[in-house]
Write an enzyme that holds these catalytic residues in place. Structure first.
Site, PDB file in Angstrom:
ATOM      1  N   ASP A  31       0.102  -7.545   1.427  1.00 28.33           N
ATOM      2  CA  ASP A  31       0.599  -6.181   1.606  1.00 28.33           C
ATOM      3  C   ASP A  31       2.132  -6.136   1.601  1.00 28.33           C
ATOM      4  O   ASP A  31       2.744  -5.384   2.357  1.00 28.33           O
ATOM      5  CB  ASP A  31       0.049  -5.563   2.896  1.00 28.33           C
ATOM      6  CG  ASP A  31       0.177  -4.040   2.901  1.00 28.33           C
ATOM      7  OD1 ASP A  31       0.257  -3.440   1.802  1.00 28.33           O
ATOM      8  OD2 ASP A  31       0.215  -3.442   3.998  1.00 28.33           O
TER       9      ASP A  31
ATOM     10  N   SER B 270       4.703   2.464   7.943  1.00 23.86           N
ATOM     11  CA  SER B 270       4.374   1.352   7.042  1.00 23.86           C
ATOM     12  C   SER B 270       5.582   0.888   6.257  1.00 23.86           C
ATOM     13  O   SER B 270       6.278   1.688   5.641  1.00 23.86           O
ATOM     14  CB  SER B 270       3.318   1.795   6.030  1.00 23.86           C
ATOM     15  OG  SER B 270       2.048   1.645   6.556  1.00 23.86           O
TER      16      SER B 270
ATOM     17  N   HIS C 171       0.814  -1.222   0.000  1.00 24.20           N
ATOM     18  CA  HIS C 171       0.000   0.000   0.000  1.00 24.20           C
ATOM     19  C   HIS C 171       0.844   1.267   0.000  1.00 24.20           C
ATOM     20  O   HIS C 171       0.358   2.346  -0.318  1.00 24.20           O
ATOM     21  CB  HIS C 171      -0.986  -0.003   1.168  1.00 24.20           C
ATOM     22  CG  HIS C 171      -0.382   0.263   2.508  1.00 24.20           C
ATOM     23  ND1 HIS C 171      -0.034  -0.734   3.389  1.00 24.20           N
ATOM     24  CD2 HIS C 171      -0.079   1.426   3.133  1.00 24.20           C
ATOM     25  CE1 HIS C 171       0.457  -0.192   4.493  1.00 24.20           C
ATOM     26  NE2 HIS C 171       0.439   1.122   4.365  1.00 24.20           N
TER      27      HIS C 171
END
Length: 487
Positions: free
Chosen positions: A155, A226, A125
């Site tokens: 992911d 992230s 993402h």
């Protein structure tokens, strides 16, 4: 009465020691330097870990070409992603002030160097939708990166920069990771590069998705973290920080990391072919509750309940039926429903594998050839209610009125038997059954028609919970009709 001087003296002494005793002040025990030293020695020191792993952590910025959409629309979409994941959306200047094809700042995330020749791992993402990916090393060098591949299901993404002699991370053994163990994260929360936070492993094998048993921690993770590494006390990367539980978009004490063994498996496929292939057998599954397990004689709540089998799928060809409980795959126990898609998904398409199913009180081994996963199909069935035979009356004892299932409907649904529920009241209604359901088995015994249904009900003990396997729409599931409470 104690003088002011005495009180000040007592207070100063008390501050340098601890009170002991159950009533009143019986002793003043000073805290020894040795005890203080022991406490200090018991706390982890992350300085060496930061020096060891810090140079391998990178900052990732992405840009995208401006589109014709409005600035407000862009912000809505970015904020939705903000709350869903971690990519930090940077507000864009009004679109009319810039040429339509200008590169616009899109977000910022983290990553880490997997190999010395410039392979970098991050979250899918973080780079999704990016026209340009810029990787900034700890020494402030910047590189434009090429997206090697990204896998939305896990992911995980891999990007490549043209560099050599880079400080690569050490990959740790996730199986050695223990709940309560200290771990550390390095990343760029809110764009603040090389930020270090620490905490402990709160849980392992946390189910939040079909293909990943996440590592849960209390390490402070925020938007921009992230794709950054989760590091153990040996300086090894054991996970990729990916998600948080939050009602505000910020850290609330619960964060999730992708286990590194799963991430490495995905990255190897991405580096080899740019995509990930997964196995499938074509079943719809659900959890096995304690009550269902006991009513079927399974012993304990385990396995994956097959609620539907796709037409022409590997499972159908192998003989898997709706109502089966898959308890083993390739000899590995299916403890919970999420275990099956992970095991099947990690199996190479075309492989021949074994399934163990629990069906009507017995275990059966089936051979299945794994197919490659494909987008979920939405199947729509219509039911033409033809003129039915005379309704059964035996079922009314448990709140059911059933009729014969029309042959045309059996053929359409590819069923060997079953009866159609025309009314459900009392215990049957409380169990969730309703008009239009198709009963396939009752008391762990297949139902071929109304006569069979009546015969089975005539033999069962009405004072005990009755298990009913039924089909509604495309999928099958169990209902438990409990005896009426005594009055």
């Amino acid at each position: 009465m104690m003088s002011t001087l005495d009180w000040k003296l007592l207070r100063s002494v008390a501050l340098a020691g601890v009170f002991t005793g159950l009533s009143g002040l019986t002793a003043l025990v000073p805290v020894s330097a040795a005890a203080q030293s022991a406490v200090v020695r018991g706390l982890p020191d992350f300085t060496e870990l930061v020096e060891l792993a810090g140079p391998s952590v990178v900052n990732i910025r992405t840009t995208e070409k401006a589109s014709a959409r409005s600035g407000a629309g862009a912000m809505d979409e970015e904020m939705a992603e903000f709350f869903k994941r971690f990519g930090v959306p940077i507000p864009n200047a009004p679109r009319q002030q810039r040429p339509q094809q200008d590169e616009q700042p899109r977000g910022v995330g983290s990553g880490f160097i997997l190999t010395a020749d410039g392979v970098v791992m991050t979250n899918a993402h973080v780079v999704e939708g990016a026209d340009e990916v810029i990787v900034t090393l700890a020494d402030k060098r910047e590189f434009k990166a090429r997206i090697v591949g990204a896998d939305k299901r896990t992911d995980v993404a891999v990007v490549k920069i043209e560099a050599s002699g880079l400080p690569a991370v050490k990959v740790g053994d996730v199986s050695r990771l223990k709940v309560g163990e200290w771990v550390m994260a390095i990343g760029s929360p809110f764009g603040l590069e090389n930020t270090v936070t620490a905490g402990i492993v709160s849980a392992k094998q946390r189910d939040t998705g079909d293909y990943l048993p996440f590592i849960q921690t209390d390490v402070a993770i925020n938007p921009g973290n992230s794709g950054g590494p989760l590091i153990n006390m040996r300086g090894e990367v054991v996970g990729i920080n990916s998600q948080i539980y939050s009602r505000s978009g910020g850290f609330m004490g619960i964060s999730f990391a992708i286990p590194m063994d799963e991430a490495m498996r995905v990255s190897e496929q991405l580096r080899a072919s740019g995509r990930v292939t997964r196995g499938r057998i074509g079943v719809q599954i659900g959890p096995v509750t304690k009550d269902v397990a006991e009513s079927l004689g399974l012993g304990k709540a385990q396995g994956a309940l097959v609620t539907g089998v796709e037409s022409g799928s590997p499972a159908e060809k192998a003989g898997v039926e709706a109502g089966d409980i898959i308890i083993r795959f390739e000899g590995k126990a299916i403890e919970k429903v999420a275990d099956l898609p992970r095991l099947v998904g990690n199996t190479k398409p075309g492989s021949k594998s074994s399934l163990t199913v629990f069906r009507r009180g017995q275990s059966r081994d089936l051979a299945v050839t794994i197919a490659e996963i494909e987008p979920d199909k939405v199947a729509v069935k219509t039911t033409d209610r033809e003129e039915r035979a005379k309704a059964s009356s035996a079922g009314q004892q448990v709140g059911l009125t059933v009729t014969e299932l029309p042959e045309a409907q059996k053929k359409e649904l590819k069923l060997k038997g079953g009866v159609l529920v025309s009314a459900a009241v009392d215990g049957a209604a409380r169990a969730g059954l309703r008009e239009g359901d198709i009963i396939l088995a009752i008391a762990n015994t297949e139902v071929s028609g109304v006569k069979d249904f009546d015969a089975i009900l005539g033999k069962v003990d009405k004072s005990k919970t009755l298990s009913v396997l039924y089909r509604r729409g495309e999928w099958a599931q169990y209902a438990l009709i409990r005896p009426a409470p005594a009055r």
